[in-house]
Design a protein around this motif. Structure first.
Motif, PDB file in Angstrom:
ATOM      1  N   LEU A  59     -17.501  42.250 108.859  1.00  0.00           N
ATOM      2  CA  LEU A  59     -19.136  43.621 108.880  1.00  0.00           C
ATOM      3  C   LEU A  59     -18.594  43.940 107.976  1.00  0.00           C
ATOM      4  O   LEU A  59     -19.593  44.994 107.140  1.00  0.00           O
ATOM      5  N   LYS A  60     -17.695  44.259 107.147  1.00  0.00           N
ATOM      6  CA  LYS A  60     -17.115  45.318 105.840  1.00  0.00           C
ATOM      7  C   LYS A  60     -17.026  44.046 104.450  1.00  0.00           C
ATOM      8  O   LYS A  60     -16.231  44.443 103.788  1.00  0.00           O
ATOM      9  N   THR A  61     -18.038  43.133 104.504  1.00  0.00           N
ATOM     10  CA  THR A  61     -17.557  41.901 103.873  1.00  0.00           C
ATOM     11  C   THR A  61     -18.516  41.975 102.445  1.00  0.00           C
ATOM     12  O   THR A  61     -19.380  42.551 102.898  1.00  0.00           O
ATOM     13  N   ALA A  62     -17.955  42.349 100.749  1.00  0.00           N
ATOM     14  CA  ALA A  62     -19.014  42.587 100.235  1.00  0.00           C
ATOM     15  C   ALA A  62     -19.810  41.383  99.865  1.00  0.00           C
ATOM     16  O   ALA A  62     -19.772  39.891 100.334  1.00  0.00           O
ATOM     17  N   LEU A  63     -20.835  42.115  99.757  1.00  0.00           N
ATOM     18  CA  LEU A  63     -21.376  40.397  98.989  1.00  0.00           C
ATOM     19  C   LEU A  63     -21.546  39.659  97.085  1.00  0.00           C
ATOM     20  O   LEU A  63     -20.696  39.796  96.940  1.00  0.00           O
ATOM     21  N   TYR A 216     -28.928  44.185 111.674  1.00  0.00           N
ATOM     22  CA  TYR A 216     -27.337  43.986 112.104  1.00  0.00           C
ATOM     23  C   TYR A 216     -26.832  44.379 110.627  1.00  0.00           C
ATOM     24  O   TYR A 216     -26.363  45.157 111.405  1.00  0.00           O
ATOM     25  N   ASP A 217     -27.762  44.927 109.512  1.00  0.00           N
ATOM     26  CA  ASP A 217     -27.096  45.893 108.938  1.00  0.00           C
ATOM     27  C   ASP A 217     -26.312  47.489 108.929  1.00  0.00           C
ATOM     28  O   ASP A 217     -25.706  47.242 108.820  1.00  0.00           O
ATOM     29  N   ARG A 218     -27.345  47.781 109.874  1.00  0.00           N
ATOM     30  CA  ARG A 218     -26.435  48.998 110.007  1.00  0.00           C
ATOM     31  C   ARG A 218     -25.706  49.373 110.934  1.00  0.00           C
ATOM     32  O   ARG A 218     -25.130  49.928 110.695  1.00  0.00           O
ATOM     33  N   HIS A 221     -22.580  48.540 109.064  1.00  0.00           N
ATOM     34  CA  HIS A 221     -22.035  49.511 108.233  1.00  0.00           C
ATOM     35  C   HIS A 221     -21.430  50.579 109.117  1.00  0.00           C
ATOM     36  O   HIS A 221     -21.215  51.773 108.636  1.00  0.00           O
ATOM     37  N   GLY A 222     -21.459  50.345 110.087  1.00  0.00           N
ATOM     38  CA  GLY A 222     -20.557  51.427 111.393  1.00  0.00           C
ATOM     39  C   GLY A 222     -21.789  52.092 112.213  1.00  0.00           C
ATOM     40  O   GLY A 222     -21.254  52.357 113.339  1.00  0.00           O
ATOM     41  N   TYR A 223     -22.845  51.976 111.868  1.00  0.00           N
ATOM     42  CA  TYR A 223     -23.932  52.292 113.466  1.00  0.00           C
ATOM     43  C   TYR A 223     -24.264  51.226 114.261  1.00  0.00           C
ATOM     44  O   TYR A 223     -24.781  50.638 114.352  1.00  0.00           O
ATOM     45  N   HIS A 224     -22.950  51.237 116.037  1.00  0.00           N
ATOM     46  CA  HIS A 224     -22.884  49.893 116.398  1.00  0.00           C
ATOM     47  C   HIS A 224     -24.269  50.336 117.769  1.00  0.00           C
ATOM     48  O   HIS A 224     -24.360  49.794 118.249  1.00  0.00           O
ATOM     49  N   GLU A 225     -24.829  51.717 117.599  1.00  0.00           N
ATOM     50  CA  GLU A 225     -25.795  51.489 119.039  1.00  0.00           C
ATOM     51  C   GLU A 225     -26.867  50.795 118.396  1.00  0.00           C
ATOM     52  O   GLU A 225     -28.555  50.268 118.345  1.00  0.00           O
ATOM     53  N   ALA A 226     -27.000  50.337 116.648  1.00  0.00           N
ATOM     54  CA  ALA A 226     -28.006  49.084 116.138  1.00  0.00           C
ATOM     55  C   ALA A 226     -28.639  48.155 116.792  1.00  0.00           C
ATOM     56  O   ALA A 226     -30.070  47.213 117.058  1.00  0.00           O
ATOM     57  N   LEU A 227     -27.379  47.569 117.356  1.00  0.00           N
ATOM     58  CA  LEU A 227     -27.609  46.638 118.319  1.00  0.00           C
ATOM     59  C   LEU A 227     -27.888  46.846 119.595  1.00  0.00           C
ATOM     60  O   LEU A 227     -26.867  47.368 119.956  1.00  0.00           O
ATOM     61  N   ASN A 228     -28.478  46.122 120.651  1.00  0.00           N
ATOM     62  CA  ASN A 228     -28.035  45.816 122.254  1.00  0.00           C
ATOM     63  C   ASN A 228     -27.126  45.575 122.284  1.00  0.00           C
ATOM     64  O   ASN A 228     -26.310  44.496 121.593  1.00  0.00           O
ATOM     65  N   ALA A 229     -26.700  45.043 123.927  1.00  0.00           N
ATOM     66  CA  ALA A 229     -25.473  44.478 124.501  1.00  0.00           C
ATOM     67  C   ALA A 229     -25.445  42.882 124.310  1.00  0.00           C
ATOM     68  O   ALA A 229     -24.971  42.409 124.029  1.00  0.00           O
ATOM     69  N   GLN A 230     -26.943  42.348 124.751  1.00  0.00           N
ATOM     70  CA  GLN A 230     -27.952  40.805 123.722  1.00  0.00           C
ATOM     71  C   GLN A 230     -27.209  40.518 122.752  1.00  0.00           C
ATOM     72  O   GLN A 230     -27.088  39.704 122.599  1.00  0.00           O
ATOM     73  N   GLU A 231     -27.910  41.298 121.860  1.00  0.00           N
ATOM     74  CA  GLU A 231     -27.534  41.259 120.136  1.00  0.00           C
ATOM     75  C   GLU A 231     -26.232  41.054 119.484  1.00  0.00           C
ATOM     76  O   GLU A 231     -25.696  40.028 118.842  1.00  0.00           O
TER      77      GLU A 231
END
Length: 389
Positions: A59-63, A216-218, A221-231
């Protein structure tokens, strides 16, 4: 009265002939202007290490390394050129004809259409995040954006132009001569425009098409509420050793930038497209194509080099239907080892689609010019338009 009308008509003609739009002196979103008038990429992924082994993309891999450093004026000039049909031989096709910003910078067709209605053989890849790519075209035959753009520009089936005619056309437009002197300060408007300057400007614009602020990017970067359970469930399937999606579509760019032989079917029983075998002169790459980035994949249907799958659901279904199941009997392709028989359930495939849709981000969508320096109408979709005034 006649004298006054003559003066007014002359004034209007001069204004029209010499009207020059002012190029933007600010960098587009996602870039910061330095003291050398260069737009340098800025994003949260730059905070992560580039020395670690990315594996399947934590999740925190560089481009990977980005192509940046163009001036704001070069980027803006490239934007005008990108949408201008005068780049084609007959003035009917622009770069945006096959790379529509409203269709994920693809064109929504199973196979693109070139000059005089010529039916091409492959679909148009998206241009989002091409600043990070090192291979171009489906068969990977170009290694730079400058090299890539010469393909469609000078293909008889695509834009139908020649280097000589392109230079004659662009140099014959006074507005462009002024704009090129503004974007390239070491030249004046009386100096001829060169092919390399045209390539640089279009490259500058294409390299500014950044999409890195999806749900996904959010989450990454640590905001885990950005995705719901299915995502989140879909993301876990995507990165699992069973599905192996992330092995080739490695986050955060969602491609490993390699050529892969998948054995996807050709539409309507068409003969097999040899793909990368031709430019690389390597029979092991027969039927091989560049692994595309999945960013904004929701916007770029239909899918695969042939546009053979209309939906994401059909596309992910292909990967669970069995290794080589669609390869013609007379072919002996060297299928990529990650393509096997994961036997994913319908529920798991649906969750994969849920996750793929979290990669959509068009927040840095560039504006489509309403009027161009050539005084031609730009490619438009009645959205994101602006006046150059």
């Amino acid at each position: 009265m006649i004298t006054l009308l003559t003066v007014l008509i002359a004034a209007n003609k001069v204004s029209h002939t010499h009207y020059v739009p002012k190029l933007n002196c600010n960098c587009p979103p996602g870039f910061k202007l330095n003291d050398k008038n260069e737009c340098i990429a800025q994003n949260l992924y730059m905070a992560y290490s580039t020395n670690n082994d990315p594996g399947v993309g934590g999740l925190k891999t560089a481009l990977p390394k980005v192509r940046d450093g163009f001036s704001p004026q070069q980027i803006d000039l490239g934007r005008y050129l990108f949408f201008d049909p005068v780049l084609s031989a007959d003035g009917t096709i622009s770069c945006a004809s096959c790379h529509d910003p409203q269709k994920g910078f693809s064109d929504g067709l199973t196979a693109s259409v070139g000059i005089n209605g010529h039916q091409l053989k492959r679909s148009s890849p998206s241009l989002w995040n091409v600043a990070y790519l090192k291979l171009f075209f489906w068969d990977g035959r170009a290694s730079t954006l400058e090299e890539q753009m010469q393909g469609p520009l000078f293909s008889k089936e695509e834009m139908g132009n020649t280097p000589e005619n392109l230079l004659k056309t662009i140099n014959g437009i006074e507005n462009y001569r002024h704009l090129f002197s503004e974007a390239f300060p070491n030249k004046s408007s009386s100096d001829p425009i060169s092919l390399n300057e045209i390539y640089t400007a279009i490259t500058a614009f294409e390299a500014s098409l950044i999409s890195l602020n999806s749900k996904y990017d959010r989450y990454a970067h640590g905001y885990h509420e950005a995705l719901n359970a299915q995502e989140i469930e879909g993301m876990n399937i995507f990165r699992s050793f069973v599905a192996r999606c992330a092995e080739c579509h490695t986050p955060p760019l969602f491609t490993n930038q390699q050529i892969a032989v998948l054995g996807t079917p050709e539409p309507n029983g068409a003969t097999l497209d040899p793909g990368a075998q031709i430019p690389f002169k390597d029979s092991t790459l027969r039927g091989g194509f560049k692994v595309p980035s999945l960013r904004n994949i929701e916007k770029t249907a239909p899918y695969m080099h042939s546009g053979n799958f209309a939906t994401l659901r059909e596309t992910v279904q292909f990967y669970t239907d069995g290794r080589g199941h669609a390869v013609p009997k007379e072919e002996n392709l060297r299928i990529h080892w990650h393509i096997w028989e994961p036997e994913l359930t319908d529920f798991e495939l649906d969750r994969l689609v849920d996750f793929l849709k979290t990669l959509t981000d068009e927040s840095f969508m560039p504006k489509v010019p309403k009027v161009l320096p050539s005084n031609q109408a730009a490619f438009t979709n009645n959205q994101n338009q602006e006046s150059i005034q």
